[in-house]
Scaffold this active site. Structure first.
Site, mmCIF file in Angstrom:
data_model
loop_
_atom_site.group_PDB
_atom_site.id
_atom_site.type_symbol
_atom_site.label_atom_id
_atom_site.label_comp_id
_atom_site.label_asym_id
_atom_site.label_seq_id
_atom_site.Cartn_x
_atom_site.Cartn_y
_atom_site.Cartn_z
ATOM 1 N N HIS A 123 -23.501 56.709 92.980
ATOM 2 C CA HIS A 123 -22.287 56.920 93.527
ATOM 3 C C HIS A 123 -21.631 56.140 94.299
ATOM 4 C CE1 HIS A 123 -26.026 58.273 96.623
ATOM 5 N NE2 HIS A 123 -25.430 57.396 97.075
ATOM 6 N N GLU A 143 -30.401 57.147 99.332
ATOM 7 C CA GLU A 143 -31.063 58.322 99.712
ATOM 8 C C GLU A 143 -30.412 59.459 98.076
ATOM 9 O OE1 GLU A 143 -29.104 60.528 103.105
ATOM 10 O OE2 GLU A 143 -29.988 58.667 103.914
ATOM 11 N N ASP A 157 -17.944 63.799 101.893
ATOM 12 C CA ASP A 157 -19.737 63.194 102.383
ATOM 13 C C ASP A 157 -19.522 64.599 103.235
ATOM 14 O OD1 ASP A 157 -21.837 60.822 101.737
ATOM 15 O OD2 ASP A 157 -21.789 62.610 103.918
ATOM 16 N N HIS A 213 -19.601 55.565 97.773
ATOM 17 C CA HIS A 213 -19.185 55.843 99.134
ATOM 18 C C HIS A 213 -17.566 54.991 99.565
ATOM 19 C CE1 HIS A 213 -22.828 57.302 100.862
ATOM 20 N NE2 HIS A 213 -23.168 56.311 99.776
ATOM 21 N N ASN A 230 -25.513 52.135 97.808
ATOM 22 C CA ASN A 230 -26.757 51.963 97.412
ATOM 23 C C ASN A 230 -27.556 52.480 96.446
ATOM 24 O OD1 ASN A 230 -26.063 51.550 100.866
ATOM 25 N ND2 ASN A 230 -25.608 53.363 100.742
HETATM 26 P P1 AMP Z 1 -26.761 57.422 99.947
HETATM 27 O O1 AMP Z 1 -27.582 56.701 100.754
HETATM 28 O O2 AMP Z 1 -26.296 56.235 99.352
HETATM 29 O O3 AMP Z 1 -27.571 57.940 98.582
HETATM 30 O O4 AMP Z 1 -25.755 58.555 100.175
HETATM 31 C C1 AMP Z 1 -25.730 59.559 99.996
HETATM 32 C C2 AMP Z 1 -24.798 60.835 100.789
HETATM 33 O O5 AMP Z 1 -24.880 61.818 100.327
HETATM 34 C C3 AMP Z 1 -25.347 60.134 102.161
HETATM 35 O O6 AMP Z 1 -23.403 59.811 103.119
HETATM 36 C C4 AMP Z 1 -25.245 62.007 102.696
HETATM 37 O O7 AMP Z 1 -24.391 62.371 104.060
HETATM 38 C C5 AMP Z 1 -24.619 62.171 101.615
HETATM 39 N N1 AMP Z 1 -24.816 63.928 100.813
HETATM 40 C C6 AMP Z 1 -26.352 64.586 100.736
HETATM 41 N N2 AMP Z 1 -25.919 65.386 100.465
HETATM 42 C C7 AMP Z 1 -24.361 66.184 99.967
HETATM 43 C C8 AMP Z 1 -24.180 67.163 100.116
HETATM 44 N N3 AMP Z 1 -24.429 67.802 99.563
HETATM 45 N N4 AMP Z 1 -22.510 67.350 99.960
HETATM 46 C C9 AMP Z 1 -21.705 66.183 100.253
HETATM 47 N N5 AMP Z 1 -22.609 65.056 100.138
HETATM 48 C C10 AMP Z 1 -24.104 65.147 100.731
#
Ligand code: AMP
Length: 122
Positions: free
Chosen positions: A106, A101, A35, A108, A93
């Site tokens: 995905h 987001e 991440d 985590h 999420n």
């Molecule tokens: P979510 O809120 O579950 O959608 O998590 C999205 C995750 O993607 C967050 O923890 C971000 O820090 C991560 N993220 C966003 N852009 C990138 C990227 N380019 N490379 C790696 N992780 C990312």
């Protein structure tokens, strides 16, 4: 969740090689990478290679081979990160209330130290 998968989301761009990632594990169905904004000493993401918006979209639409292969890839990623002995947390999420987001399914993987309470509402 929006009706259609957005092919311009950031994880789709990572899968197409348009944006770099720090790869941990990859096979035919999934990719695991660090991440970019870690919330734990070790914080990785595992994504399927198919176009699925969230956990529900994935489990409802993906083939059994993809679903099984994906969760095996999560395990392979945990092994690559050497998290089994100390412990780890898996989290996914889905949608607005969970604060998703990136609209590409995905999981985590967090570990590498004590993680504290499971859910924060801040
Ligand atoms: P979510 O809120 O579950 O959608 O998590 C999205 C995750 O993607 C967050 O923890 C971000 O820090 C991560 N993220 C966003 N852009 C990138 C990227 N380019 N490379 C790696 N992780 C990312």
């Amino acid at each position: 969740m929006p009706q259609a998968y957005d092919p311009n989301n950031i994880f789709a761009k990572i899968l197409r090689g348009e944006i770099p990632c720090k790869k941990i594990y990859e096979d035919e169905v999934a990719l695991c990478f660090h991440d970019v904004a870690p919330q734990a000493p070790v914080h990785a993401l595992v994504i399927p290679k198919g176009e699925y918006q969230s956990f529900s979209d994935f489990t409802l639409k993906a083939s059994s081979k993809e679903v099984c292969g994906f969760f095996q890839a999560v395990q392979r990623s945990i092994e690559a990160l050497k998290l089994e002995a100390g412990g780890y947390r898996l989290l996914s999420n889905h949608g607005e209330h969970a604060g998703q987001e990136v609209p590409h399914f995905h999981v985590h993987i967090c570990g590498g130290g004590h993680l504290g309470k499971m859910i924060s509402r801040s």
